[in-house]
Design an enzyme around this catalytic site. Structure first.
Site, PDB file in Angstrom:
ATOM      1  N   ARG A 293       0.814  -1.218   0.000  1.00 23.99           N
ATOM      2  CA  ARG A 293       0.000   0.000   0.000  1.00 23.99           C
ATOM      3  C   ARG A 293       0.849   1.270   0.000  1.00 23.99           C
ATOM      4  NH1 ARG A 293      -5.040  -0.083   2.300  1.00 23.99           N
ATOM      5  NH2 ARG A 293      -4.443  -1.897   3.529  1.00 23.99           N
ATOM      6  N   CYS A 361     -25.960  -3.585  -9.198  1.00 22.41           N
ATOM      7  CA  CYS A 361     -27.312  -3.885  -8.766  1.00 22.41           C
ATOM      8  C   CYS A 361     -27.275  -4.409  -7.343  1.00 22.41           C
ATOM      9  CB  CYS A 361     -27.903  -4.901  -9.723  1.00 22.41           C
ATOM     10  SG  CYS A 361     -29.667  -4.822  -9.728  1.00 22.41           S
ATOM     11  N   GLU A 362     -27.004  -3.513  -6.405  1.00 19.87           N
ATOM     12  CA  GLU A 362     -26.756  -3.909  -5.027  1.00 19.87           C
ATOM     13  C   GLU A 362     -26.759  -2.645  -4.166  1.00 19.87           C
ATOM     14  OE1 GLU A 362     -24.529  -7.237  -4.806  1.00 19.87           O
ATOM     15  OE2 GLU A 362     -23.650  -6.859  -2.857  1.00 19.87           O
ATOM     16  N   TYR A 390      -4.800  -1.911  -3.913  1.00 20.99           N
ATOM     17  CA  TYR A 390      -5.946  -2.791  -3.649  1.00 20.99           C
ATOM     18  C   TYR A 390      -7.240  -2.307  -4.306  1.00 20.99           C
ATOM     19  CZ  TYR A 390      -2.677  -4.572  -0.159  1.00 20.99           C
ATOM     20  OH  TYR A 390      -1.558  -5.073   0.462  1.00 20.99           O
TER      21      TYR A 390
HETATM   22  N1  LLP Z   1       3.239  -9.058   3.275  1.00 20.24           N
HETATM   23  C1  LLP Z   1       2.255  -9.935   3.513  1.00 20.24           C
HETATM   24  C2  LLP Z   1       2.602 -11.306   3.904  1.00 20.24           C
HETATM   25  C3  LLP Z   1       0.917  -9.536   3.389  1.00 20.24           C
HETATM   26  O1  LLP Z   1      -0.052 -10.413   3.648  1.00 20.24           O
HETATM   27  C4  LLP Z   1       0.611  -8.217   2.989  1.00 20.24           C
HETATM   28  C5  LLP Z   1      -0.772  -7.774   2.841  1.00 20.24           C
HETATM   29  C6  LLP Z   1       1.685  -7.342   2.737  1.00 20.24           C
HETATM   30  C7  LLP Z   1       2.979  -7.792   2.882  1.00 20.24           C
HETATM   31  C8  LLP Z   1       1.475  -5.917   2.282  1.00 20.24           C
HETATM   32  O2  LLP Z   1       0.777  -5.144   3.201  1.00 20.24           O
HETATM   33  P1  LLP Z   1       0.630  -3.562   2.955  1.00 20.24           P
HETATM   34  O3  LLP Z   1       2.008  -2.930   3.063  1.00 20.24           O
HETATM   35  O4  LLP Z   1       0.055  -3.349   1.594  1.00 20.24           O
HETATM   36  O5  LLP Z   1      -0.278  -3.108   4.030  1.00 20.24           O
HETATM   37  N2  LLP Z   1      -7.074  -5.809   0.649  1.00 20.24           N
HETATM   38  C9  LLP Z   1      -6.780  -5.098   1.872  1.00 20.24           C
HETATM   39  C10 LLP Z   1      -5.356  -5.277   2.318  1.00 20.24           C
HETATM   40  C11 LLP Z   1      -4.976  -6.743   2.495  1.00 20.24           C
HETATM   41  C12 LLP Z   1      -3.522  -6.912   2.817  1.00 20.24           C
HETATM   42  C13 LLP Z   1      -3.124  -8.329   2.717  1.00 20.24           C
HETATM   43  N3  LLP Z   1      -1.758  -8.567   2.962  1.00 20.24           N
HETATM   44  C14 LLP Z   1      -7.132  -3.625   1.671  1.00 20.24           C
HETATM   45  O6  LLP Z   1      -7.634  -3.271   0.617  1.00 20.24           O
HETATM   46  O7  LLP Z   1      -6.945  -2.810   2.589  1.00 20.24           O
END
Ligand code: LLP
Length: 431
Positions: A293, A361-362, A390
């Site tokens: 992110r 449609c939700e 994401y």
């Molecule tokens: N490493 C692992 C093992 C992870 O599972 C994740 C994220 C990351 C790194 C990266 O995390 P970040 O730096 O992006 O926070 N779909 C959700 C976020 C799910 C994150 C899953 N794992 C959202 O839209 O907020």
């Protein structure tokens, strides 16, 4: 604005990376994801530099592909000196297609298929992060049949609660990811890995969650992991030299958000690691971190066209756009917050409170509720800011909506890096 990628030009239009978003909407249509490549590179560069500065080169930043995965992004990571975290055969295939060096890839997942493990071993992926004993046994067998040794990390649940949405929290005891410490499961996995002929256990991995603003849980998790490493080293006589601390660094979605600066986080955690390693007599391990992110979110926005505007007296005003949960499922999943701006009069006061609704449609297909916005009318261009992470990667074809293209801007120019679906694409797999 919420990110320095965004500004307002003399025409009162919102810009990204200096390019007029109203022009982009006109040129590429809406909905469209727009990413500022120069900002992505700046974010990636800041992480790589900070790693060099804080760990003296004894570490590697892996971009978590799940945040935004396409060939062009993988090429940017390569050019900026980052490795990759991949979590599926598809992400790995994307990296391979982008010419990414396999030794700089870490392969994750709590339920990798045999085919995915085969793929990782035959391509020579740098590290496989093993999640469970079934996977460990499969991997040993696969590596032996390839006459090779698989270099692995074991994923451990540090039992640390991160203060973030429960669906994106992963390090706590009740989690589907990794080996538990408190039950002795992680100890048993280390002993088993050490006994297998085609496994080389390099160290450990943890990831406590995502969009975390507080630095303490990162430090707590690091402490738990170092204690575990030191104890396992003493008990097994093996040397473990690597520690992957995962991702999860929070970013600013709303004007009022105040995440710690990258340099503060890096300095705080690295100083702790150095001091604590010295205290417990452990050699400082090679450190991986896995930001997703925080490299792409604030470099992106999504442009829509306003269709209908419905005011329900004494209830609310719905501003309906030509996208929705198929291009951004984050509000419906996590009540994720965003700033919304009328791109064609971006400098005006946001003096209305509206709900931005999608076209699916939700009833729950909302992009933002009770958000300030300039007065808008049908035909206006709407921008949802900081959608670089994401969004594209979680998009779907719900209601058979084509997924939008991804446009990147750099040096004042724009181009498509992922083309949008056509109706023909939607039929591609239909028999
Ligand atoms: N490493 C692992 C093992 C992870 O599972 C994740 C994220 C990351 C790194 C990266 O995390 P970040 O730096 O992006 O926070 N779909 C959700 C976020 C799910 C994150 C899953 N794992 C959202 O839209 O907020």
């Amino acid at each position: 604005m919420v990110s320095d990628s965004f500004s307002v030009n003399a025409q009162n239009h919102l810009t990204i990376g200096g390019v007029d978003t109203v022009e982009i909407a006109r040129q590429y249509g809406t909905p469209v994801y727009v990413m500022d490549e120069d900002k992505i590179r700046a974010n990636a560069h800041a992480f790589a530099e900070s790693m060099r500065h804080c760990y003296g080169g004894n570490g590697l930043v892996l971009f978590a592909s799940k945040a935004f995965c396409c060939k062009h992004m993988h090429k940017i990571c390569l050019e900026e000196g980052l490795g990759l975290d991949v979590v599926s055969g598809g992400e790995l295939y994307t990296a391979q297609s982008a010419g990414f060096p396999m030794e700089k890839i870490c392969f994750h997942g709590n339920n990798k298929s045999i085919a995915e493990l085969e793929m990782a071993v035959s391509l020579g992926v740098g590290r496989i992060v093993v999640d469970n004993l079934t996977e460990l046994e499969h991997l040993d067998y696969i590596a032996s049949s390839h006459n090779t040794t698989a270099a692995i990390l074991l994923r451990v649940k540090p039992g640390v609660e991160a203060h973030t949405h429960e669906f994106i929290r992963t390090g706590q005891i009740d989690s589907k990811f990794g080996f538990a410490l408190e039950t002795g499961e992680a100890d048993a996995a280390v002993r088993r890995a050490a006994s297998l002929g085609h496994i080389c256990l390099k160290g450990f991995h943890c990831h406590i969650g995502s969009q975390i603003f507080d630095m303490e849980p990162f430090k707590e998790a690091a402490k738990v992991m170092l204690d575990f490493m030191a104890r396992m080293q003493t008990e097994t006589g093996c040397a473990f030299t690597e520690l992957n601390l995962g991702g999860g660094f929070g970013i600013r979605y709303k004007e009022c958000d105040n995440p710690p600066a990258l340099s503060d986080y890096m300095e705080y955690v690295s100083a702790f690691l150095r001091t604590y390693c010295a205290q417990i007599g452990l050699q400082m391990p090679f450190i991986y971190i896995e930001p997703g992110r925080s490299i792409v979110a604030d470099a992106g926005l999504t442009l829509y066209t306003v269709g209908s505007v419905k005011t329900i007296p004494d209830v609310r005003t719905y501003v309906c756009v030509d996208g929705g949960m198929f291009d951004n499922p984050r509000y419906i999943l996590y009540q994720a917050e965003y700033e919304v701006v009328a791109a064609n009069h971006a400098g005006d006061a946001r003096d209305q409170i509206v709900t931005v609704a999608g076209k699916c449609c939700e009833s729950g297909d909302l992009i933002q509720e009770h958000t300030p916005l300039q007065p808008v009318q049908p035909g206006d261009t709407l921008a949802v800011l900081c959608t670089g992470a994401y969004n594209y990667s979680m998009a779907s074809n719900y209601n058979r909506n084509p997924r939008p293209p991804v446009v990147m801007v750099s040096g004042g120019q724009s181009r498509i890096v992922v083309r949008g679906d056509t109706y023909e694409d939607l039929l591609r797999f239909d028999e």
